[in-house]
Design an enzyme around this catalytic site. Structure first.
Site, short mmCIF file in Angstrom:
data_model
loop_
_atom_site.label_atom_id
_atom_site.label_comp_id
_atom_site.label_asym_id
_atom_site.label_seq_id
_atom_site.Cartn_x
_atom_site.Cartn_y
_atom_site.Cartn_z
N ASP A 126 47.19 -37.38 -7.91
CA ASP A 126 47.19 -38.67 -7.45
C ASP A 126 48.14 -39.60 -7.36
O ASP A 126 48.69 -39.78 -6.13
CB ASP A 126 45.70 -39.24 -8.17
CG ASP A 126 45.95 -39.36 -9.47
OD1 ASP A 126 46.79 -39.16 -9.96
OD2 ASP A 126 45.01 -39.36 -10.23
N ASP A 182 36.44 -33.46 -14.11
CA ASP A 182 35.24 -34.07 -14.75
C ASP A 182 35.41 -35.69 -14.60
O ASP A 182 36.27 -36.37 -14.14
CB ASP A 182 35.84 -33.79 -16.09
CG ASP A 182 36.58 -34.57 -17.01
OD1 ASP A 182 36.52 -35.09 -17.87
OD2 ASP A 182 37.82 -34.59 -16.49
#
EC number: 2.4.2.8
Length: 203
Positions: A126, A182
């Site tokens: 990211d 997750d």
């Protein structure tokens, strides 16, 4: 084949879920993921075949725990060359939906990588901060080559000036879960990748 561009999510086609109501939409189906991994495996095999023959050593896949475990397992089976696994755990995530930029080693490698062809396998890049740190750290250990394969890349990663040799999908900046990814240790077991309903992490 180039990187697959994913611009929007779709409504889950199968409402029966392990986590009812938590997944807002499906970004990548299990079929899309597996098809792209097959392509990546062939590409990696083509690129490393000569190196493997020259060195007589297996390609070393360094996997960043925990999110990339499912990806690296499927990827290794798709690469038509012998591979070996090494695991590293580094953390820049808390219980939030964004990278903190603070990196610490939770588990280091169990072997020397000097002279090895190394492919770092990531689940998602990211900000690129963690990956940039990891590349600097591993390069000091003098591998023969050091490249990166990530299943997912978000827009902000492009500004980090990190060279990623293999990218599965370019995705929006949404917080995604499933297929190993997750939120608070949940949702890793989903076969697809989806966006999380904001109510889950805004509680």
């Amino acid at each position: 084949m180039g990187v697959a561009q994913i611009s929007s999510a779709i409504t889950p086609a199968q409402p029966a879920e392990l986590y009812p109501g938590d997944i807002k939409s499906v970004l990548l189906t299990a079929e899309q993921i597996q098809a792209r991994i097959a392509e990546l495996g062939r590409e990696i095999g083509d690129n490393y075949r000569d190196a493997a023959a020259e060195t007589g050593q297996d390609l070393l896949l360094i996997t960043v725990l925990k999110g990339a475990v499912i990806f690296v397992t499927d990827l290794a089976r798709a690469i038509p060359l012998p591979t070996q696994f090494e695991f590293m755990a580094v953390s820049s995530y808390g219980s939030s939906t964004s990278s903190s930029g603070v990196v610490r080693i939770l588990k280091d490698l169990d072997r020397d990588i000097q002279g090895r062809d190394v492919l770092i396998v990531e689940d998602v890049v990211d900000s690129g901060l963690t990956l940039s740190w990891l590349l600097r750290n591993l390069s000091t250990r003098h591998p023969r080559s050091l490249r990166v394969c990530t299943l997912l890349r978000k827009p902000d990663a492009r500004g980090a000036h990190v060279d990623i040799a293999y990218v599965g999908f370019d995705i929006p900046n949404d917080f995604v879960v499933g297929y190993g990814l997750d939120y608070d240790e949940r949702y890793r077991d989903l076969s697809y990748i989806g966006t999380l309903d904001p109510r889950v992490y805004q509680q």
